[in-house]
Design a protein around this motif. Structure first.
Motif, PDB file in Angstrom:
ATOM      1  N   ALA A  12       0.761  -1.293   0.105  1.00 13.15           N
ATOM      2  CA  ALA A  12       0.010   0.024  -0.038  1.00 13.15           C
ATOM      3  C   ALA A  12       0.889   1.191  -0.076  1.00 13.15           C
ATOM      4  N   ARG A  13       2.024   1.108   0.680  1.00 14.50           N
ATOM      5  CA  ARG A  13       2.849   2.533   0.918  1.00 14.50           C
ATOM      6  C   ARG A  13       3.404   2.633  -0.420  1.00 14.50           C
ATOM      7  N   LEU A  14       4.003   1.495  -0.974  1.00  8.56           N
ATOM      8  CA  LEU A  14       4.564   1.840  -2.496  1.00  8.56           C
ATOM      9  C   LEU A  14       3.752   2.171  -3.483  1.00  8.56           C
ATOM     10  N   LEU A  15       2.527   1.757  -3.489  1.00  9.08           N
ATOM     11  CA  LEU A  15       1.490   2.092  -4.467  1.00  9.08           C
ATOM     12  C   LEU A  15       0.984   3.677  -4.304  1.00  9.08           C
ATOM     13  N   ALA A  16       0.804   3.839  -2.953  1.00  7.32           N
ATOM     14  CA  ALA A  16       0.686   5.474  -2.793  1.00  7.32           C
ATOM     15  C   ALA A  16       1.790   6.346  -3.041  1.00  7.32           C
ATOM     16  N   SER A  17       2.968   5.943  -2.780  1.00  5.48           N
ATOM     17  CA  SER A  17       4.069   6.775  -3.143  1.00  5.48           C
ATOM     18  C   SER A  17       4.143   6.901  -4.729  1.00  5.48           C
ATOM     19  N   ALA A  18       3.879   5.862  -5.495  1.00  2.00           N
ATOM     20  CA  ALA A  18       4.166   6.065  -6.770  1.00  2.00           C
ATOM     21  C   ALA A  18       2.872   7.022  -7.536  1.00  2.00           C
ATOM     22  N   LEU A  61       9.436   1.134  -7.137  1.00  2.00           N
ATOM     23  CA  LEU A  61       8.933   2.749  -7.254  1.00  2.00           C
ATOM     24  C   LEU A  61       9.070   3.249  -8.806  1.00  2.00           C
ATOM     25  N   ARG A  62      10.060   3.365  -9.171  1.00  2.00           N
ATOM     26  CA  ARG A  62      10.044   3.894 -10.405  1.00  2.00           C
ATOM     27  C   ARG A  62       9.093   3.053 -11.422  1.00  2.00           C
ATOM     28  N   SER A  63       9.181   1.425 -11.430  1.00  2.00           N
ATOM     29  CA  SER A  63       8.544   0.707 -12.355  1.00  2.00           C
ATOM     30  C   SER A  63       6.974   0.938 -12.097  1.00  2.00           C
ATOM     31  N   LEU A  64       6.562   1.238 -10.960  1.00  3.86           N
ATOM     32  CA  LEU A  64       5.185   1.512 -10.550  1.00  3.86           C
ATOM     33  C   LEU A  64       4.603   2.806 -11.162  1.00  3.86           C
ATOM     34  N   GLN A  66       6.060   4.456 -13.601  1.00  3.73           N
ATOM     35  CA  GLN A  66       5.969   4.126 -15.306  1.00  3.73           C
ATOM     36  C   GLN A  66       4.853   3.475 -15.601  1.00  3.73           C
ATOM     37  N   ARG A  67       4.241   2.582 -14.874  1.00  8.99           N
ATOM     38  CA  ARG A  67       2.977   1.852 -15.181  1.00  8.99           C
ATOM     39  C   ARG A  67       1.978   3.000 -15.181  1.00  8.99           C
ATOM     40  N   LEU A  68       1.855   3.777 -14.249  1.00 13.32           N
ATOM     41  CA  LEU A  68       0.865   4.640 -13.838  1.00 13.32           C
ATOM     42  C   LEU A  68       0.993   5.748 -15.224  1.00 13.32           C
ATOM     43  N   ARG A  69       2.295   6.082 -15.664  1.00 15.46           N
ATOM     44  CA  ARG A  69       2.429   6.938 -16.689  1.00 15.46           C
ATOM     45  C   ARG A  69       1.716   6.432 -18.116  1.00 15.46           C
TER      46      ARG A  69
END
Length: 101
Positions: A12-18, A61-64, A66-69
């Motif tokens: 949850a913390r990683l997803l929220a940070s991304a 975090l960078r991969s997540l 990039q997925r959002l973008r």
């Protein structure tokens, strides 16, 4: 699954940070979550030092992000999905041996 404040691999913390990084919130289809959970569990149990933890968390975090973008662009420009994809050129070689050149 752990999301304790001191867990650097808390889902949850990683997803929220991304999501906070660019203000985007749509990760797209969710089949990526189960493999992500397996990876996070594995990293959580790995004997990583502080530097390894820092580097791997940053990579995730960078991969997540990039997925959002990518999802944002596909939503904003659905015609992207109609572009033909040509077979890739695969270069194989030992690292640091000049294969990129």
């Amino acid at each position: 699954m752990s999301d304790a404040a001191d867990d650097p691999f808390g889902e949850a913390r990683l997803l929220a940070s991304a999501q906070r990084s660019d203000g985007l919130d749509d990760f797209g289809p969710e089949p990526f979550l189960e493999p992500l959970r397996v990876l996070l569990d594995s990293l959580r149990s790995a004997p990583l030092n502080d530097l390894g933890t820092f580097i791997l968390r940053g990579t995730l975090l960078r991969s997540l992000i990039q997925r959002l973008r990518t999802q944002h662009w596909c939503t904003a420009h659905p015609e992207i999905l109609d572009e033909p994809i040509q077979p890739p050129i695969v270069v194989v070689g030992m690292m640091r041996s000049g294969t990129t050149l």
